[in-house]
Design a protein around this motif. Structure first.
Motif, PDB file in Angstrom:
ATOM      1  N   MET A  49      -0.749  -8.572  10.209  1.00 39.14           N
ATOM      2  CA  MET A  49      -0.500  -8.311   8.952  1.00 39.14           C
ATOM      3  C   MET A  49      -1.158  -9.363   7.847  1.00 39.14           C
ATOM      4  SD  MET A  49       3.699  -7.870   8.994  1.00 39.14           S
ATOM      5  CE  MET A  49       4.197  -9.289  10.032  1.00 39.14           C
ATOM      6  N   ASP A  50      -1.604 -10.274   8.337  1.00 42.19           N
ATOM      7  CA  ASP A  50      -2.486 -11.485   7.701  1.00 42.19           C
ATOM      8  C   ASP A  50      -3.789 -10.733   7.363  1.00 42.19           C
ATOM      9  OD1 ASP A  50      -0.564 -13.103   6.514  1.00 42.19           O
ATOM     10  OD2 ASP A  50      -1.425 -14.789   7.808  1.00 42.19           O
ATOM     11  N   ALA A  51      -4.338  -9.786   8.543  1.00 41.35           N
ATOM     12  CA  ALA A  51      -5.575  -9.243   8.335  1.00 41.35           C
ATOM     13  C   ALA A  51      -5.569  -8.204   6.940  1.00 41.35           C
ATOM     14  CB  ALA A  51      -6.053  -8.782   9.558  1.00 41.35           C
ATOM     15  N   LEU A  52      -4.431  -7.324   7.290  1.00 36.36           N
ATOM     16  CA  LEU A  52      -4.171  -6.241   6.154  1.00 36.36           C
ATOM     17  C   LEU A  52      -4.107  -6.739   4.777  1.00 36.36           C
ATOM     18  CD1 LEU A  52      -1.650  -4.075   8.285  1.00 36.36           C
ATOM     19  CD2 LEU A  52      -4.067  -3.271   7.569  1.00 36.36           C
ATOM     20  N   GLY A  54      -4.886  -9.704   3.654  1.00 31.04           N
ATOM     21  CA  GLY A  54      -6.481 -10.303   3.286  1.00 31.04           C
ATOM     22  C   GLY A  54      -7.381  -9.381   2.976  1.00 31.04           C
ATOM     23  N   ALA A  55      -7.364  -8.198   3.618  1.00 34.52           N
ATOM     24  CA  ALA A  55      -8.568  -7.274   3.219  1.00 34.52           C
ATOM     25  C   ALA A  55      -8.227  -6.761   1.581  1.00 34.52           C
ATOM     26  CB  ALA A  55      -8.280  -5.957   4.023  1.00 34.52           C
ATOM     27  N   GLN A  83       6.113  -2.471   5.792  1.00 29.97           N
ATOM     28  CA  GLN A  83       6.107  -2.728   4.580  1.00 29.97           C
ATOM     29  C   GLN A  83       4.555  -3.280   4.056  1.00 29.97           C
ATOM     30  OE1 GLN A  83       9.409  -5.373   3.394  1.00 29.97           O
ATOM     31  NE2 GLN A  83      10.678  -4.570   5.013  1.00 29.97           N
ATOM     32  N   VAL A  84       4.129  -3.815   4.950  1.00 32.52           N
ATOM     33  CA  VAL A  84       2.669  -4.305   4.568  1.00 32.52           C
ATOM     34  C   VAL A  84       1.723  -3.162   4.532  1.00 32.52           C
ATOM     35  CG1 VAL A  84       0.496  -5.359   5.297  1.00 32.52           C
ATOM     36  CG2 VAL A  84       2.821  -6.695   5.538  1.00 32.52           C
ATOM     37  N   VAL A  85       1.980  -2.076   5.263  1.00 34.53           N
ATOM     38  CA  VAL A  85       0.934  -0.964   5.203  1.00 34.53           C
ATOM     39  C   VAL A  85       1.435  -0.198   3.965  1.00 34.53           C
ATOM     40  CG1 VAL A  85       2.111   0.616   6.760  1.00 34.53           C
ATOM     41  CG2 VAL A  85      -0.518   0.601   6.717  1.00 34.53           C
ATOM     42  N   VAL A  88      -0.784  -1.429   1.284  1.00 31.90           N
ATOM     43  CA  VAL A  88      -1.931  -0.849   1.292  1.00 31.90           C
ATOM     44  C   VAL A  88      -2.158   0.416   0.904  1.00 31.90           C
ATOM     45  CG1 VAL A  88      -3.809  -0.535   2.908  1.00 31.90           C
ATOM     46  CG2 VAL A  88      -2.643  -2.714   3.194  1.00 31.90           C
ATOM     47  N   ARG A  89      -1.304   1.444   1.229  1.00 33.40           N
ATOM     48  CA  ARG A  89      -1.375   2.716   0.978  1.00 33.40           C
ATOM     49  C   ARG A  89      -1.110   2.854  -0.608  1.00 33.40           C
ATOM     50  NH1 ARG A  89       1.804   4.238   5.240  1.00 33.40           N
ATOM     51  NH2 ARG A  89       0.455   4.687   7.023  1.00 33.40           N
ATOM     52  N   GLU A  90      -0.115   2.129  -1.192  1.00 34.83           N
ATOM     53  CA  GLU A  90       0.103   2.475  -2.774  1.00 34.83           C
ATOM     54  C   GLU A  90      -0.969   2.205  -3.447  1.00 34.83           C
ATOM     55  OE1 GLU A  90       3.234  -0.805  -3.503  1.00 34.83           O
ATOM     56  OE2 GLU A  90       4.809   0.355  -2.317  1.00 34.83           O
ATOM     57  N   ARG A  91      -1.709   1.306  -3.161  1.00 33.24           N
ATOM     58  CA  ARG A  91      -3.171   0.935  -3.739  1.00 33.24           C
ATOM     59  C   ARG A  91      -4.207   1.790  -3.243  1.00 33.24           C
ATOM     60  NH1 ARG A  91       0.107  -3.124  -3.340  1.00 33.24           N
ATOM     61  NH2 ARG A  91       0.242  -4.749  -4.991  1.00 33.24           N
TER      62      ARG A  91
END
Ligand code: MG
Length: 161
Positions: A49-52, A54-55, A83-85, A88-91
């Protein structure tokens, strides 16, 4: 193609009386130890999650899921990963691939790696071959080598088609 890369790291203490959950898979430690933490303490999923996050420079899991917030007590980290992904997808970004290294003396992770990759891939909506899970011991050196804890390093590569 636009690319972003992120890295993550986490470590949790090994203690008696707690479950050992790695990559969403419940394991048995030979001494009955598990990982201590506010959530289910899935150190592999936390590093991911921190890698995602952080990207995309979205901070870290402590910011999104504060440990003092009772909502995350005993939380299933795979649900937090979903929730984290979605952030990512929303953006408009997609996961190209992820890679992780779990640092643990015991138990042997090899028999469980396929199940971990499948569990993570399912929550991310990607194929298992986009999710790398590797394991190494720390040659009995340092806190992970003394089995005081289990650590994980992760990288995530995202693309915006
Ligand atoms: Mg953690």
């Amino acid at each position: 193609m636009h690319l972003r890369i992120g890295n993550g790291y986490d470590i949790h203490r090994l203690v008696p009386g707690r479950p050992l959950i790695l990559g969403g898979v419940r394991l048995e430690h030979p001494d009955g130890l598990g990982l201590d933490g506010h959530s289910d303490a899935d150190v592999l999923v936390h590093a991911l999650m921190d890698a995602l996050l952080g990207a995309l420079s979205l901070g870290d899991i402590g910011l999104h899921f504060p440990p003092e917030d009772p909502r995350w007590k005993g939380a299933d980290s795979l649900v937090l990963l979903e929730q984290v992904v979605s952030l990512v997808r929303e953006r408009g970004w997609q996961v190209l691939n992820l890679d992780t290294v779990v640092v643990a003396e015991r138990p042997k992770l090899k028999p469980h790696i396929a199940a971990m990759r499948a569990a993570i891939a399912a929550r991310l909506g990607v194929e298992p071959d986009q999710v790398g899970v590797k394991a190494t011991t720390n040659e009995r050196l340092g806190p992970t080598g003394r089995e005081e804890g289990i650590a994980c390093h992760a990288v995530a590569l995202l693309h915006k088609p």
